[in-house]
Design a protein around this motif. Structure first.
Motif, PDB file in Angstrom:
ATOM      1  N   GLN A 235       0.677  -1.004  -0.078  1.00 40.01           N
ATOM      2  CA  GLN A 235       0.380   0.359   0.424  1.00 40.01           C
ATOM      3  C   GLN A 235       0.891   1.368   0.334  1.00 40.01           C
TER       4      GLN A 235
ATOM      5  N   THR B 276       2.090   2.689  -3.746  1.00 44.81           N
ATOM      6  CA  THR B 276       1.344   3.320  -4.347  1.00 44.81           C
ATOM      7  C   THR B 276       1.132   4.500  -4.060  1.00 44.81           C
ATOM      8  N   ARG B 277       1.673   4.880  -3.079  1.00 43.63           N
ATOM      9  CA  ARG B 277       1.569   6.410  -2.735  1.00 43.63           C
ATOM     10  C   ARG B 277       2.753   7.200  -3.193  1.00 43.63           C
TER      11      ARG B 277
ATOM     12  N   ARG C 194       9.639   4.785  -8.370  1.00 42.62           N
ATOM     13  CA  ARG C 194       9.693   3.531  -7.733  1.00 42.62           C
ATOM     14  C   ARG C 194      11.209   2.937  -7.672  1.00 42.62           C
TER      15      ARG C 194
END
Length: 98
Positions: A1, A4-5, A11
């Protein structure tokens, strides 16, 4: 989770410590707790998985996906899922475990 920010383009350049959840913020599970307790803690914390710790040692991880899979299998094979999700009348733990 947490990943995903981070924008997809960044990334590949992130370090684990930048997206991890610090140990002090984790909700821990005892292996003898019911899956209802695990599911509830995941909902409360917004996490999709929780570490299972016994005597201060990591012994496993429970994921929301695995809990849902187990419920689906039990429903498919006629298991009494509803009984497992009801709180006990006595004691501090919820449910009867699986």
């Amino acid at each position: 989770q947490e990943l995903t920010r981070v924008p997809a383009s960044q990334r590949a350049f992130r370090m684990v410590h930048e997206i991890m959840v610090p140990v002090g913020q984790l909700r821990l599970l005892d292996p003898r707790e019911s899956l209802w307790v695990a599911f509830r803690r995941m909902a409360e914390s917004g996490m999709s998985q929780l570490p299972v710790v016994e005597r201060g040692r990591l012994v496993g991880v429970v994921t929301r996906e695995r809990i849902v899979e187990l419920v689906q299998v039990r429903m498919k094979h006629g298991g009494l899922v509803s009984r497992l999700w009801l709180p006990r009348l006595r004691g501090s733990r919820m449910g009867t475990g699986w």
